[in-house]
Design a protein around this motif. Structure first.
Motif, mmCIF file in Angstrom:
data_model
loop_
_atom_site.group_PDB
_atom_site.id
_atom_site.type_symbol
_atom_site.label_atom_id
_atom_site.label_comp_id
_atom_site.label_asym_id
_atom_site.label_seq_id
_atom_site.Cartn_x
_atom_site.Cartn_y
_atom_site.Cartn_z
ATOM 1 N N GLU A 374 0.826 -1.192 0.000
ATOM 2 C CA GLU A 374 0.000 0.000 0.000
ATOM 3 C C GLU A 374 0.871 1.257 0.000
ATOM 4 O O GLU A 374 1.995 1.237 0.476
ATOM 5 C CB GLU A 374 -0.929 0.008 1.215
ATOM 6 N N HIS A 375 0.321 2.353 -0.540
ATOM 7 C CA HIS A 375 0.940 3.686 -0.565
ATOM 8 C C HIS A 375 2.047 3.832 -1.609
ATOM 9 O O HIS A 375 2.826 4.791 -1.546
ATOM 10 C CB HIS A 375 1.506 4.078 0.803
ATOM 11 N N TYR A 376 2.121 2.910 -2.564
ATOM 12 C CA TYR A 376 3.127 3.055 -3.622
ATOM 13 C C TYR A 376 2.854 4.286 -4.478
ATOM 14 O O TYR A 376 3.778 4.882 -5.025
ATOM 15 C CB TYR A 376 3.152 1.797 -4.501
ATOM 16 N N ASN A 377 1.569 4.670 -4.571
ATOM 17 C CA ASN A 377 1.226 5.866 -5.342
ATOM 18 C C ASN A 377 1.819 7.131 -4.723
ATOM 19 O O ASN A 377 2.143 8.090 -5.427
ATOM 20 C CB ASN A 377 -0.294 6.002 -5.465
ATOM 21 N N ILE A 378 1.985 7.123 -3.392
ATOM 22 C CA ILE A 378 2.600 8.281 -2.731
ATOM 23 C C ILE A 378 4.045 8.433 -3.193
ATOM 24 O O ILE A 378 4.536 9.553 -3.407
ATOM 25 C CB ILE A 378 2.537 8.114 -1.197
ATOM 26 N N LEU A 379 4.732 7.301 -3.362
ATOM 27 C CA LEU A 379 6.109 7.358 -3.849
ATOM 28 C C LEU A 379 6.175 7.971 -5.239
ATOM 29 O O LEU A 379 7.141 8.672 -5.568
ATOM 30 C CB LEU A 379 6.715 5.942 -3.882
ATOM 31 N N GLY A 380 5.159 7.728 -6.058
ATOM 32 C CA GLY A 380 5.110 8.314 -7.395
ATOM 33 C C GLY A 380 5.041 9.829 -7.353
ATOM 34 O O GLY A 380 5.748 10.518 -8.099
#
Length: 413
Positions: A374-380
């Motif tokens: 979860e939260h890989y989109n935040i890394l983007g």
């Protein structure tokens, strides 16, 4: 003016050295899923294994700035590469998680210095108008490691044993050490050059010279943002592809193969375009293009493999924006200072990568229900923001160079 045959042969040999150096580092990423299961690692423990290498490289790079320009380039390089090879063999023999962590630390101490040594040799060997092309060839080592080394390493690690890739890299590095010993020329011209007249002749002179140079400090900070923005996605890229997108471990080879092959094709061309059309212009264009694959790959739910391969390949190629970025930075120093400055550059690069890996481990969590990340989109989002700040700061180096050129023209007339 094109490269001579001798220059090309030397550059391709250095690219092969870079191949072993980078492969030792990046082969760990696609093995992440296997290693996490083997040693029952948490996301934080996995990020610690990854960041240990880069943080150790950052510290060693910073310490080396005080002595690296005091030695002949070839002798310094061969010493560093020898201990790196030893560290790689230790990784291949690691029986436990603590041993692996310590082995990565040891390898990182010398792995980061290789990067600095290679860029220093290229900077000393080639004049300014050839450096973009030279760095482009040097960077093919990264592309080949992704296209050929990582898929083979992943296959060996999954089908045979995860230790196997490191043993093979160590054997190849041993062969290249012997070849470098025989082929690299003595490079000691920098030892005969006098330091700038206003330099303070102390142990800390190399660091003071950089801190007093505004364009070098700005360039180093800009480069750190570029690497931070790129690397924050990397440690969990393979686990994310497996857990969230639906890839099998063996299918990850397609991502690295197609991405690497495309980068092999584009890296030398990006170097030539940088010399021909302007290093900053090429850097900006690639940085803007990279926004597309980053947002797609970090914000889309399970997708087909061909769809992923299109955008992952674009993302790999856009990683070559470091070619014009490094060419801009290397032009801010002289031969007498280049070794220490490139050590600082390498240290900054590894520190930013280590911090990115550490940060990603703090942001990413595992869903206990379906075992997805979860939260890989935040890394983007963090990746894009860091890259764009780097674009803004590198503009200063470009403008500064233009102003200096204009002032020289006016002084001549």
């Amino acid at each position: 003016m094109s490269l001579t045959k001798n220059e090309k042969l030397t550059l391709y040999m250095l690219a092969a050295v870079s191949f072993t150096n980078i492969l030792d580092f990046v082969v760990l990423m696609p093995l992440g899923h296997t290693l996490q299961e083997t040693f029952t690692m948490t996301p934080f423990e996995w990020s610690a294994v990854v960041s240990s290498y880069t943080l150790a490289a950052a510290v060693s790079g910073l310490c080396s700035i005080f002595i690296i320009d005091k030695f002949e380039r070839k002798k310094m390089f061969l010493t560093i590469y020898f201990f790196f090879t030893v560290g790689t063999f230790l990784c291949g023999l690691a029986p436990t998680y603590p041993f692996l962590l310590l082995a990565r630390l040891f390898t990182g101490i010398f792995g980061g210095l290789i990067n600095a040594a290679l860029f220093t040799i290229v900077g000393d060997m080639l004049p300014e108008h050839k450096r973009g092309t030279g760095i482009g060839i040097l960077m093919t080592g990264f592309a080949v490691s992704s296209a050929v080394g990582v898929p083979i390493g992943l296959y060996l690690g999954v089908e045979i044993d995860w230790h196997a890739p490191f043993i093979i890299i160590g054997v190849l590095a041993s062969f290249l050490w012997i070849l470098s010993y025989k082929r690299l020329p003595i490079m000691d011209e920098h030892l005969n050059q006098k330091m700038e007249k206003d330099a303070v002749k102390t142990f800390f002179t190399p660091l003071k010279m950089v801190l007093k140079n505004k364009k070098q400090v700005t360039g180093l900070f800009a480069l750190s943002l570029v690497f931070f923005g790129h690397f924050i996605l990397i440690p969990f890229f393979s686990p994310y592809m497996v857990s969230n997108i639906g890839f099998e471990d063996q299918q990850l080879t397609f991502i690295y193969f197609f991405g690497g092959m495309a980068t092999i094709f584009f890296s030398p061309r990006i170097g030539k375009w940088s010399d021909k059309y302007g290093k900053y212009k090429v850097f900006v264009i690639i940085s803007l293009i990279t926004i597309i694959p980053v947002f797609v790959l970090t914000n889309v739910t399970p997708m087909s493999i061909p769809f992923v391969l299109i955008f992952s390949t674009i993302m790999f190629v856009c990683g070559a924006r470091s070619i014009p970025a490094n060419a801009l930075l290397i032009n801010t120093t002289t031969s007498a200072q280049r070794g220490s400055f490139m050590s600082i550059r390498s240290s900054v690069q590894n520190l930013s990568q280590g911090l990115a890996s550490f940060a990603s481990g703090l942001i990413i969590t595992t869903n206990p229900i379906n075992n997805t990340l979860e939260h890989y989109n935040i890394l983007g989002f963090v990746s894009v923001i860091a890259t764009m700040f780097g674009v803004v700061l590198f503009k200063y180096l470009s403008d500064h160079k233009s102003r200096v050129a204009k002032e020289r023209q006016l002084s001549v007339h």
